[in-house]
Design a protein around this motif. Sequence first.
Motif, PDB file in Angstrom:
ATOM      1  N   CYS A  92       0.814  -1.229   0.000  1.00  0.00           N
ATOM      2  CA  CYS A  92       0.000   0.000   0.000  1.00  0.00           C
ATOM      3  C   CYS A  92       0.843   1.272   0.000  1.00  0.00           C
ATOM      4  CB  CYS A  92      -0.967   0.002   1.181  1.00  0.00           C
ATOM      5  SG  CYS A  92      -0.210   0.160   2.820  1.00  0.00           S
ATOM      6  N   GLY A  93       2.138   1.168   0.242  1.00  0.00           N
ATOM      7  CA  GLY A  93       3.016   2.323   0.203  1.00  0.00           C
ATOM      8  C   GLY A  93       3.006   3.178   1.454  1.00  0.00           C
ATOM      9  N   ALA A  94       2.215   2.791   2.469  1.00  0.00           N
ATOM     10  CA  ALA A  94       2.124   3.575   3.699  1.00  0.00           C
ATOM     11  C   ALA A  94       3.344   3.350   4.584  1.00  0.00           C
ATOM     12  CB  ALA A  94       0.864   3.191   4.472  1.00  0.00           C
ATOM     13  N   ARG A  95       3.678   4.373   5.361  1.00  0.00           N
ATOM     14  CA  ARG A  95       4.726   4.206   6.374  1.00  0.00           C
ATOM     15  C   ARG A  95       4.089   3.488   7.546  1.00  0.00           C
ATOM     16  NH1 ARG A  95       7.553   9.315   8.895  1.00  0.00           N
ATOM     17  NH2 ARG A  95       5.483   9.543   9.753  1.00  0.00           N
ATOM     18  N   CYS A  96       4.649   2.369   7.948  1.00  0.00           N
ATOM     19  CA  CYS A  96       4.084   1.518   8.983  1.00  0.00           C
ATOM     20  C   CYS A  96       5.088   1.306  10.108  1.00  0.00           C
ATOM     21  CB  CYS A  96       3.692   0.162   8.391  1.00  0.00           C
ATOM     22  SG  CYS A  96       2.492   0.289   7.051  1.00  0.00           S
ATOM     23  N   THR A  97       4.592   0.802  11.220  1.00  0.00           N
ATOM     24  CA  THR A  97       5.416   0.521  12.388  1.00  0.00           C
ATOM     25  C   THR A  97       5.065  -0.856  12.914  1.00  0.00           C
ATOM     26  OG1 THR A  97       5.411   2.865  12.980  1.00  0.00           O
ATOM     27  CG2 THR A  97       6.071   1.320  14.690  1.00  0.00           C
ATOM     28  N   ARG A  98       6.078  -1.677  13.172  1.00  0.00           N
ATOM     29  CA  ARG A  98       5.861  -2.994  13.789  1.00  0.00           C
ATOM     30  C   ARG A  98       5.747  -2.835  15.293  1.00  0.00           C
ATOM     31  NH1 ARG A  98       9.670  -4.002   9.966  1.00  0.00           N
ATOM     32  NH2 ARG A  98       8.930  -5.289   8.261  1.00  0.00           N
ATOM     33  N   SER A  99       4.855  -3.620  15.906  1.00  0.00           N
ATOM     34  CA  SER A  99       4.734  -3.601  17.361  1.00  0.00           C
ATOM     35  C   SER A  99       6.026  -4.133  17.971  1.00  0.00           C
ATOM     36  CB  SER A  99       3.542  -4.442  17.817  1.00  0.00           C
ATOM     37  OG  SER A  99       3.724  -5.795  17.462  1.00  0.00           O
ATOM     38  N   ILE A 100       6.213  -3.876  19.250  1.00  0.00           N
ATOM     39  CA  ILE A 100       7.443  -4.285  19.935  1.00  0.00           C
ATOM     40  C   ILE A 100       7.668  -5.784  19.814  1.00  0.00           C
ATOM     41  CG2 ILE A 100       8.544  -4.475  22.208  1.00  0.00           C
ATOM     42  CD1 ILE A 100       7.300  -1.745  22.857  1.00  0.00           C
ATOM     43  N   ASN A 101       6.602  -6.578  19.933  1.00  0.00           N
ATOM     44  CA  ASN A 101       6.766  -8.030  19.835  1.00  0.00           C
ATOM     45  C   ASN A 101       6.709  -8.535  18.395  1.00  0.00           C
ATOM     46  OD1 ASN A 101       4.070  -7.938  19.211  1.00  0.00           O
ATOM     47  ND2 ASN A 101       3.378  -8.922  21.086  1.00  0.00           N
ATOM     48  N   GLY A 102       6.455  -7.635  17.442  1.00  0.00           N
ATOM     49  CA  GLY A 102       6.457  -8.009  16.032  1.00  0.00           C
ATOM     50  C   GLY A 102       5.192  -8.660  15.534  1.00  0.00           C
ATOM     51  N   ASP A 103       4.168  -8.764  16.397  1.00  0.00           N
ATOM     52  CA  ASP A 103       2.928  -9.429  16.006  1.00  0.00           C
ATOM     53  C   ASP A 103       2.012  -8.567  15.137  1.00  0.00           C
ATOM     54  OD1 ASP A 103       3.720 -11.664  17.375  1.00  0.00           O
ATOM     55  OD2 ASP A 103       2.406 -11.328  19.097  1.00  0.00           O
ATOM     56  N   LEU A 104       2.074  -7.248  15.301  1.00  0.00           N
ATOM     57  CA  LEU A 104       1.182  -6.350  14.569  1.00  0.00           C
ATOM     58  C   LEU A 104       1.979  -5.314  13.795  1.00  0.00           C
ATOM     59  CD1 LEU A 104      -1.547  -5.617  17.265  1.00  0.00           C
ATOM     60  CD2 LEU A 104      -1.764  -7.088  15.266  1.00  0.00           C
ATOM     61  N   GLU A 105       1.371  -4.841  12.723  1.00  0.00           N
ATOM     62  CA  GLU A 105       1.948  -3.752  11.941  1.00  0.00           C
ATOM     63  C   GLU A 105       0.884  -2.657  11.855  1.00  0.00           C
ATOM     64  OE1 GLU A 105       3.042  -5.487   8.203  1.00  0.00           O
ATOM     65  OE2 GLU A 105       4.790  -6.484   9.070  1.00  0.00           O
ATOM     66  N   TYR A 106       1.214  -1.494  12.377  1.00  0.00           N
ATOM     67  CA  TYR A 106       0.301  -0.365  12.394  1.00  0.00           C
ATOM     68  C   TYR A 106       0.573   0.557  11.216  1.00  0.00           C
ATOM     69  CZ  TYR A 106      -0.092  -1.901  17.235  1.00  0.00           C
ATOM     70  OH  TYR A 106      -0.274  -2.650  18.357  1.00  0.00           O
ATOM     71  N   GLY A 107      -0.470   1.144  10.657  1.00  0.00           N
ATOM     72  CA  GLY A 107      -0.294   2.160   9.637  1.00  0.00           C
ATOM     73  C   GLY A 107      -0.720   1.769   8.236  1.00  0.00           C
ATOM     74  N   HIS A 108      -1.010   0.487   7.999  1.00  0.00           N
ATOM     75  CA  HIS A 108      -1.436   0.074   6.654  1.00  0.00           C
ATOM     76  C   HIS A 108      -2.741   0.766   6.290  1.00  0.00           C
ATOM     77  CE1 HIS A 108       1.535  -3.095   6.056  1.00  0.00           C
ATOM     78  NE2 HIS A 108       1.351  -3.421   7.322  1.00  0.00           N
ATOM     79  N   LEU A 109      -2.903   1.089   5.019  1.00  0.00           N
ATOM     80  CA  LEU A 109      -4.116   1.738   4.564  1.00  0.00           C
ATOM     81  C   LEU A 109      -5.292   0.768   4.615  1.00  0.00           C
ATOM     82  CD1 LEU A 109      -2.836   3.690   1.428  1.00  0.00           C
ATOM     83  CD2 LEU A 109      -2.981   4.451   3.803  1.00  0.00           C
ATOM     84  N   VAL A 110      -6.500   1.309   4.798  1.00  0.00           N
ATOM     85  CA  VAL A 110      -7.711   0.497   4.741  1.00  0.00           C
ATOM     86  C   VAL A 110      -7.752  -0.155   3.364  1.00  0.00           C
ATOM     87  CG1 VAL A 110     -10.233   0.575   4.712  1.00  0.00           C
ATOM     88  CG2 VAL A 110      -8.961   1.946   6.364  1.00  0.00           C
ATOM     89  N   GLY A 111      -7.984  -1.447   3.317  1.00  0.00           N
ATOM     90  CA  GLY A 111      -8.016  -2.188   2.063  1.00  0.00           C
ATOM     91  C   GLY A 111      -6.715  -2.895   1.732  1.00  0.00           C
ATOM     92  N   CYS A 112      -5.652  -2.585   2.440  1.00  0.00           N
ATOM     93  CA  CYS A 112      -4.373  -3.262   2.207  1.00  0.00           C
ATOM     94  C   CYS A 112      -4.470  -4.684   2.764  1.00  0.00           C
ATOM     95  CB  CYS A 112      -3.236  -2.511   2.893  1.00  0.00           C
ATOM     96  SG  CYS A 112      -1.627  -3.342   2.711  1.00  0.00           S
TER      97      CYS A 112
END
Length: 71
Positions: free
Chosen positions: A22-42
Motif C-alpha cells: 500500500c506504500g504507507a509508512r508503517c510501524t511494527r509492534s514491539i513483539n512483532g505481532d502487529l503492523e500499524y499504519g497500513h491503509l484500509v483495504g491493504c
Amino acid sequence: MSLGYSGSFTAEKDREFFCDTCGARCTRSINGDLEYGHLVGCPERPDQFKIGTSDGRRHRPDEGSDGGASA
C-alpha cells in the motif's frame, strides 16, 4: 503515487518501514505481532483493526505503490 501529504516520508526508526503493497509508512509492534499504519483495504492490514469511519487514504490496487522506494 501521490499521497496528498507534504510531511516527512522517512522510515528511520528500527520498527518503521514502508509497505510494499500500500506504500504507507508503517510501524511494527514491539513483539512483532502487529503492523500499524497500513491503509484500509491493504491485504497486509491486520484483520483485528476495525475499518474506521474516516474518508482518509485507502489502498487501491490499481494505483500501485512506489514499493517503499523512499525507505
